[in-house]
Write a protein that holds these residues in place. Sequence first.
Motif, PDB file in Angstrom:
ATOM      1  N   LYS A  70       0.494  -1.271   0.122  1.00 11.95           N
ATOM      2  CA  LYS A  70      -0.113  -0.194   0.364  1.00 11.95           C
ATOM      3  C   LYS A  70       1.053   1.294   0.268  1.00 11.95           C
ATOM      4  O   LYS A  70       0.195   2.378  -1.281  1.00 11.95           O
ATOM      5  CB  LYS A  70      -0.690  -0.039   0.756  1.00 11.95           C
ATOM      6  N   VAL A  71       2.146   1.587   0.494  1.00  8.07           N
ATOM      7  CA  VAL A  71       2.599   1.841   0.624  1.00  8.07           C
ATOM      8  C   VAL A  71       3.971   2.792  -0.375  1.00  8.07           C
ATOM      9  O   VAL A  71       3.367   3.323  -1.282  1.00  8.07           O
ATOM     10  CB  VAL A  71       4.080   2.128   2.348  1.00  8.07           C
ATOM     11  N   VAL A  72       3.744   1.327  -1.250  1.00 10.79           N
ATOM     12  CA  VAL A  72       4.851   1.446  -3.195  1.00 10.79           C
ATOM     13  C   VAL A  72       4.012   2.002  -3.326  1.00 10.79           C
ATOM     14  O   VAL A  72       4.168   3.027  -4.461  1.00 10.79           O
ATOM     15  CB  VAL A  72       5.351   0.306  -2.774  1.00 10.79           C
ATOM     16  N   ALA A  73       2.503   1.463  -3.788  1.00 10.66           N
ATOM     17  CA  ALA A  73       1.382   1.835  -4.724  1.00 10.66           C
ATOM     18  C   ALA A  73       1.593   3.516  -4.064  1.00 10.66           C
ATOM     19  O   ALA A  73       0.860   4.342  -5.197  1.00 10.66           O
ATOM     20  CB  ALA A  73       0.486   1.521  -4.239  1.00 10.66           C
ATOM     21  N   ALA A  74       0.851   3.980  -2.944  1.00  4.32           N
ATOM     22  CA  ALA A  74       1.151   5.464  -2.781  1.00  4.32           C
ATOM     23  C   ALA A  74       1.968   6.137  -3.481  1.00  4.32           C
ATOM     24  O   ALA A  74       2.323   7.316  -4.068  1.00  4.32           O
ATOM     25  CB  ALA A  74       0.615   5.767  -1.280  1.00  4.32           C
ATOM     26  N   ILE A  75       3.108   5.371  -3.559  1.00  5.30           N
ATOM     27  CA  ILE A  75       4.450   6.128  -3.826  1.00  5.30           C
ATOM     28  C   ILE A  75       4.140   6.250  -5.336  1.00  5.30           C
ATOM     29  O   ILE A  75       5.292   7.310  -5.995  1.00  5.30           O
ATOM     30  CB  ILE A  75       5.919   6.229  -3.409  1.00  5.30           C
TER      31      ILE A  75
END
Length: 451
Positions: A70-75
Amino acid sequence: MTPQPNPQVGAAVKAADRKHVFHSWSAQELIDPLAVAGAEGSYFWDYDGNRYLDFTSGLVYTNIGYQHPKVVAAIQEQAGKMTTFAPAFAIESRSEAARLIAERTPGDLDKIFFTNAGADAVEHALRMARLHTGRPKVLSAYRSYHGGTQQAINATGDPRRWASDTGTAGVVRFWAPFLYRSRFYAETEEQECARALEHLESTIQFEGPQTIAAIILETVPGTAGIMLPPKGYLAGVREICDRYGIVFILDEVMAGFGRTGKWFAADLYDVTPDLLTFAKGVNSGYVPLGGVAISGAIAETFAKRPYPGGLTYSGHPLACAAAVATINVMEEEGIVEHAAKLGSEVIEPALRDLASRHPSVGEVRGVGMFWALELVRDRSTREPLVPYNAAGEANAPMAAFGAAAKANGLWPFINMNRTHVVPALNITESEAKEGLSALDVALAAADEHVA
């Protein structure tokens, strides 16, 4: 993910590193950096296919582990919209990150000044305190670490400061409480607390209260040894600061964002500082970010008076998007609560069991996912396993311990006479037990040096 060996690529990575990369805190020709091929969750692996359970959380910052989707996708999403923009503008990810952080900081710390890391957060917190009070001096504790930039390293109280200490930084050091190695001949936590507060106030009186801008403390000191302050100490410091008009700064760069089983370690002690520094866990280090949470009174100082400081990348959109995603993930997955529960129900009992069986363990201390084992040669005298700031042959027992841990698939965090247990906050119970089992084996190497 299953590591796929590729020694040829690993050799090329290592060769380029050795030829061109200048490593921090190191004698360049005496180090042998591991070439890392990948990381996921609580593990990373090298190009030979060896996998390690990371009990260091990077450098105590990958609080939600490596590569959280989810953090990778947000970046990635933020990069598709706006990779960067100057700090003087209102940007969605920056505004939202500031809001989410301010909602979790204690008291009225509702204004957020973004930096790129923890060290420059400390730099700016000290500058704000001096400008707010008009006073020059800062008090900091021995057995502390506040960062590697000029003012931050001079505020540090461990040997990493020595080579850079000019003696002209306006920093005065004092002893904070640490009962296991008490400087106050205390026998109980209550004595240690009272005597440490008396010592601090005496230092203030002899230095001149009117000359002191700030007292800076790590809420729970990190690399210096994870020494939880005794009950009443931080409240006592708060009272002293209020009485003398001194700004109280808590450094939560390492302890913040769930590491202690609370959003901020200050919540363990029901205390609110005037300034609070953060970094690391705010976005698990996915993109560099730090900051200062600012009280209403100090924010008011700069309401109509410009604050003379800033950074080109302050509140970088990619970093702030990572922070928003990280905080939301921590809420959605109950990561802070998990850290508190696993720490009290699994980590602490296991570490105390290790201490009962390994004579090299002098003390166990910690909270949440923030633990240290103090390693000694003699429990009765508390003689450290290696001398203070040991290097080379003098540090051989700690080196042997570290090598034994790595041989068993555990990457340890070692600092002087201590091994830290600081895994990702969302580590599973089975992963934690795997690491503790490897730690058990590694401690046998330390036991060999017990008197």
